[in-house]
Design a protein around this motif. Sequence first.
Motif, PDB file in Angstrom:
ATOM      1  N   ARG A 286      -8.212   1.967 -13.078  1.00  0.00           N
ATOM      2  CA  ARG A 286      -7.700   1.477 -11.797  1.00  0.00           C
ATOM      3  C   ARG A 286      -6.411   2.191 -11.453  1.00  0.00           C
ATOM      4  NH1 ARG A 286      -6.714  -4.592 -12.320  1.00  0.00           N
ATOM      5  NH2 ARG A 286      -5.898  -3.893 -14.327  1.00  0.00           N
ATOM      6  N   THR A 287      -6.259   2.596 -10.195  1.00  0.00           N
ATOM      7  CA  THR A 287      -5.040   3.257  -9.762  1.00  0.00           C
ATOM      8  C   THR A 287      -3.926   2.235  -9.599  1.00  0.00           C
ATOM      9  OG1 THR A 287      -5.505   2.973  -7.399  1.00  0.00           O
ATOM     10  CG2 THR A 287      -6.417   4.948  -8.475  1.00  0.00           C
ATOM     11  N   VAL A 288      -2.695   2.750  -9.472  1.00  0.00           N
ATOM     12  CA  VAL A 288      -1.555   1.868  -9.231  1.00  0.00           C
ATOM     13  C   VAL A 288      -1.764   1.078  -7.948  1.00  0.00           C
ATOM     14  CG1 VAL A 288       0.919   1.807  -8.709  1.00  0.00           C
ATOM     15  CG2 VAL A 288       0.062   3.360 -10.470  1.00  0.00           C
ATOM     16  N   GLU A 289      -2.278   1.747  -6.907  1.00  0.00           N
ATOM     17  CA  GLU A 289      -2.503   1.069  -5.630  1.00  0.00           C
ATOM     18  C   GLU A 289      -3.477  -0.086  -5.791  1.00  0.00           C
ATOM     19  OE1 GLU A 289      -4.041   2.011  -1.074  1.00  0.00           O
ATOM     20  OE2 GLU A 289      -3.699   3.631  -2.497  1.00  0.00           O
ATOM     21  N   GLN A 290      -4.551   0.125  -6.530  1.00  0.00           N
ATOM     22  CA  GLN A 290      -5.523  -0.943  -6.740  1.00  0.00           C
ATOM     23  C   GLN A 290      -4.903  -2.125  -7.483  1.00  0.00           C
ATOM     24  OE1 GLN A 290      -8.506   1.428  -8.785  1.00  0.00           O
ATOM     25  NE2 GLN A 290      -9.911   1.276  -7.053  1.00  0.00           N
ATOM     26  N   GLN A 291      -4.122  -1.824  -8.498  1.00  0.00           N
ATOM     27  CA  GLN A 291      -3.494  -2.890  -9.278  1.00  0.00           C
ATOM     28  C   GLN A 291      -2.527  -3.710  -8.427  1.00  0.00           C
ATOM     29  OE1 GLN A 291      -2.224  -1.668 -13.394  1.00  0.00           O
ATOM     30  NE2 GLN A 291      -2.963   0.331 -12.693  1.00  0.00           N
ATOM     31  N   VAL A 292      -1.770  -3.023  -7.587  1.00  0.00           N
ATOM     32  CA  VAL A 292      -0.805  -3.723  -6.733  1.00  0.00           C
ATOM     33  C   VAL A 292      -1.514  -4.608  -5.727  1.00  0.00           C
ATOM     34  CG1 VAL A 292       0.948  -3.415  -4.936  1.00  0.00           C
ATOM     35  CG2 VAL A 292       1.032  -2.025  -7.008  1.00  0.00           C
ATOM     36  N   LEU A 293      -2.533  -4.049  -5.062  1.00  0.00           N
ATOM     37  CA  LEU A 293      -3.239  -4.812  -4.032  1.00  0.00           C
ATOM     38  C   LEU A 293      -4.034  -5.971  -4.628  1.00  0.00           C
ATOM     39  CD1 LEU A 293      -4.456  -1.952  -1.659  1.00  0.00           C
ATOM     40  CD2 LEU A 293      -2.479  -3.450  -1.408  1.00  0.00           C
ATOM     41  N   GLU A 294      -4.464  -5.835  -5.870  1.00  0.00           N
ATOM     42  CA  GLU A 294      -5.187  -6.925  -6.510  1.00  0.00           C
ATOM     43  C   GLU A 294      -4.303  -8.131  -6.788  1.00  0.00           C
ATOM     44  OE1 GLU A 294      -6.925  -5.169  -9.957  1.00  0.00           O
ATOM     45  OE2 GLU A 294      -8.438  -4.060  -8.821  1.00  0.00           O
ATOM     46  N   SER A 295      -2.993  -7.936  -6.714  1.00  0.00           N
ATOM     47  CA  SER A 295      -2.078  -9.064  -6.935  1.00  0.00           C
ATOM     48  C   SER A 295      -1.992  -9.968  -5.714  1.00  0.00           C
ATOM     49  CB  SER A 295      -0.676  -8.546  -7.280  1.00  0.00           C
ATOM     50  OG  SER A 295      -0.084  -7.928  -6.152  1.00  0.00           O
ATOM     51  N   ASN A 296      -2.523  -9.525  -4.573  1.00  0.00           N
ATOM     52  CA  ASN A 296      -2.379 -10.288  -3.338  1.00  0.00           C
ATOM     53  C   ASN A 296      -2.954 -11.703  -3.412  1.00  0.00           C
ATOM     54  OD1 ASN A 296      -1.564 -10.176  -0.408  1.00  0.00           O
ATOM     55  ND2 ASN A 296      -3.728 -10.680  -0.194  1.00  0.00           N
ATOM     56  N   PRO A 297      -4.144 -11.922  -4.020  1.00  0.00           N
ATOM     57  CA  PRO A 297      -4.642 -13.308  -4.105  1.00  0.00           C
ATOM     58  C   PRO A 297      -3.690 -14.239  -4.843  1.00  0.00           C
ATOM     59  CG  PRO A 297      -6.413 -11.764  -4.561  1.00  0.00           C
ATOM     60  CD  PRO A 297      -5.150 -10.957  -4.503  1.00  0.00           C
ATOM     61  N   VAL A 298      -2.989 -13.701  -5.834  1.00  0.00           N
ATOM     62  CA  VAL A 298      -2.010 -14.526  -6.550  1.00  0.00           C
ATOM     63  C   VAL A 298      -0.877 -14.922  -5.616  1.00  0.00           C
ATOM     64  CG1 VAL A 298      -0.406 -14.621  -8.485  1.00  0.00           C
ATOM     65  CG2 VAL A 298      -2.590 -13.410  -8.729  1.00  0.00           C
ATOM     66  N   LEU A 299      -0.411 -13.950  -4.820  1.00  0.00           N
ATOM     67  CA  LEU A 299       0.671 -14.236  -3.874  1.00  0.00           C
ATOM     68  C   LEU A 299       0.235 -15.251  -2.827  1.00  0.00           C
ATOM     69  CD1 LEU A 299       1.986 -10.605  -3.230  1.00  0.00           C
ATOM     70  CD2 LEU A 299       2.976 -12.335  -4.729  1.00  0.00           C
ATOM     71  N   GLU A 300      -1.023 -15.144  -2.414  1.00  0.00           N
ATOM     72  CA  GLU A 300      -1.527 -16.048  -1.389  1.00  0.00           C
ATOM     73  C   GLU A 300      -1.600 -17.493  -1.868  1.00  0.00           C
ATOM     74  OE1 GLU A 300      -2.420 -15.484   1.830  1.00  0.00           O
ATOM     75  OE2 GLU A 300      -1.486 -13.538   1.558  1.00  0.00           O
ATOM     76  N   ALA A 301      -1.618 -17.685  -3.180  1.00  0.00           N
ATOM     77  CA  ALA A 301      -1.737 -19.043  -3.730  1.00  0.00           C
ATOM     78  C   ALA A 301      -0.450 -19.840  -3.591  1.00  0.00           C
ATOM     79  CB  ALA A 301      -2.135 -18.970  -5.208  1.00  0.00           C
TER      80      ALA A 301
ATOM     81  N   ARG B  76       0.828  -1.204   0.000  1.00  0.00           N
ATOM     82  CA  ARG B  76       0.000   0.000   0.000  1.00  0.00           C
ATOM     83  C   ARG B  76       0.861   1.253   0.000  1.00  0.00           C
ATOM     84  NH1 ARG B  76      -4.164   1.032   4.378  1.00  0.00           N
ATOM     85  NH2 ARG B  76      -4.397   2.861   3.056  1.00  0.00           N
ATOM     86  N   TYR B  77       1.894   1.251   0.841  1.00  0.00           N
ATOM     87  CA  TYR B  77       2.736   2.439   0.948  1.00  0.00           C
ATOM     88  C   TYR B  77       3.536   2.664  -0.329  1.00  0.00           C
ATOM     89  CZ  TYR B  77       5.910   5.923   2.833  1.00  0.00           C
ATOM     90  OH  TYR B  77       6.618   7.082   3.034  1.00  0.00           O
ATOM     91  N   LEU B  78       4.092   1.595  -0.891  1.00  0.00           N
ATOM     92  CA  LEU B  78       4.859   1.718  -2.126  1.00  0.00           C
ATOM     93  C   LEU B  78       3.972   2.206  -3.270  1.00  0.00           C
ATOM     94  CD1 LEU B  78       7.066  -1.503  -1.885  1.00  0.00           C
ATOM     95  CD2 LEU B  78       7.819   0.864  -1.589  1.00  0.00           C
ATOM     96  N   ALA B  79       2.748   1.695  -3.312  1.00  0.00           N
ATOM     97  CA  ALA B  79       1.813   2.156  -4.336  1.00  0.00           C
ATOM     98  C   ALA B  79       1.451   3.620  -4.120  1.00  0.00           C
ATOM     99  CB  ALA B  79       0.560   1.292  -4.319  1.00  0.00           C
ATOM    100  N   TYR B  80       1.319   4.014  -2.858  1.00  0.00           N
ATOM    101  CA  TYR B  80       1.025   5.416  -2.519  1.00  0.00           C
ATOM    102  C   TYR B  80       2.148   6.327  -3.007  1.00  0.00           C
ATOM    103  CZ  TYR B  80       0.571   9.548   0.485  1.00  0.00           C
ATOM    104  OH  TYR B  80       0.486  10.832   0.959  1.00  0.00           O
ATOM    105  N   LEU B  81       3.394   5.912  -2.804  1.00  0.00           N
ATOM    106  CA  LEU B  81       4.533   6.709  -3.250  1.00  0.00           C
ATOM    107  C   LEU B  81       4.640   6.725  -4.765  1.00  0.00           C
ATOM    108  CD1 LEU B  81       7.408   5.668  -0.797  1.00  0.00           C
ATOM    109  CD2 LEU B  81       6.034   7.751  -0.745  1.00  0.00           C
ATOM    110  N   GLY B  82       4.241   5.617  -5.393  1.00  0.00           N
ATOM    111  CA  GLY B  82       4.417   5.490  -6.823  1.00  0.00           C
ATOM    112  C   GLY B  82       3.461   6.317  -7.647  1.00  0.00           C
ATOM    113  N   GLY B  83       2.439   6.881  -7.036  1.00  0.00           N
ATOM    114  CA  GLY B  83       1.518   7.716  -7.791  1.00  0.00           C
ATOM    115  C   GLY B  83       0.174   7.054  -7.962  1.00  0.00           C
ATOM    116  N   ARG B  84      -0.791   7.827  -8.355  1.00  0.00           N
ATOM    117  CA  ARG B  84      -2.167   7.363  -8.452  1.00  0.00           C
ATOM    118  C   ARG B  84      -2.620   7.105  -9.889  1.00  0.00           C
ATOM    119  NH1 ARG B  84      -4.549   6.184  -3.362  1.00  0.00           N
ATOM    120  NH2 ARG B  84      -3.140   7.122  -1.886  1.00  0.00           N
TER     121      ARG B  84
END
Length: 236
Positions: A186-201, A172-180
């Motif tokens: 979809r914002t950068v933050e949304q795209q980054v956080l949406e990757s979490n289910p993949v990581l959880e697999a 979240r913080y890295l996406a916040y720094l990276g811009g909106r």
Amino acid sequence: MQAAPVNIVVGSHVWIEDPVVAWIDGEVTRINGHEVHVNTANGKTVITKISKVFPEDTEAPPGGVDDMTKLSYLHEPGVLQNLAARYELNEIYTYTGNILIAVNPFQLLPHLYDTHMMEQYKGAALGELSPHVFAVADVAYRAMINEGKSNSILVSGESGAGKTETTKMLMRYLAYLGGRSGVEGRTVEQQVLESNPVLEAFGNAKTIRNNNSRCVSVWHGSFLIESCLSHMEFTL
């Protein structure tokens, strides 16, 4: 575990192992060769080897220190006591140099992770503000920006320690720094956080402590494109 060589004398305040609370403090009342007699805080007298006695930092503040390199003795009971003292004050983050130790609060602390908190840590030097996962993320991001090289953050801990939640805060913080700015609405933050289910697999399993345990350390590498966090690469 053996204590480091220190001058333990009658009257010294020390830590000794305890079967109930792990470590308990007390005062040395007698030394007989390699044996030491300790009156503990719970009123008992314990006889143990002097090699198993650890000195207590009697000058440490009651609320602990925010960086454990400030402790007079950096041993297991001293570290645990410091973390426990800070935890009682809802201070879940503590530094040991440039390493951040996080203790799972097992409760929601939304005030620690809102946009106002992100803004405070933006550009702040490590140690300038209270220990926080945002501070570590900011240092990693600034180094990536300044040096133009890939950077990584390693999140490690036992099952249930909070690795996954900590990783989400970092992202979240890295996406916040990276811009909106983003694509397809979809914002950068949304795209980054949406990757979490993949990581959880990857790497998850049921353990006696956690039904959804990440069994390995979480290693997130980020790379810089046109001075903006517009892409992130994840490896386990």
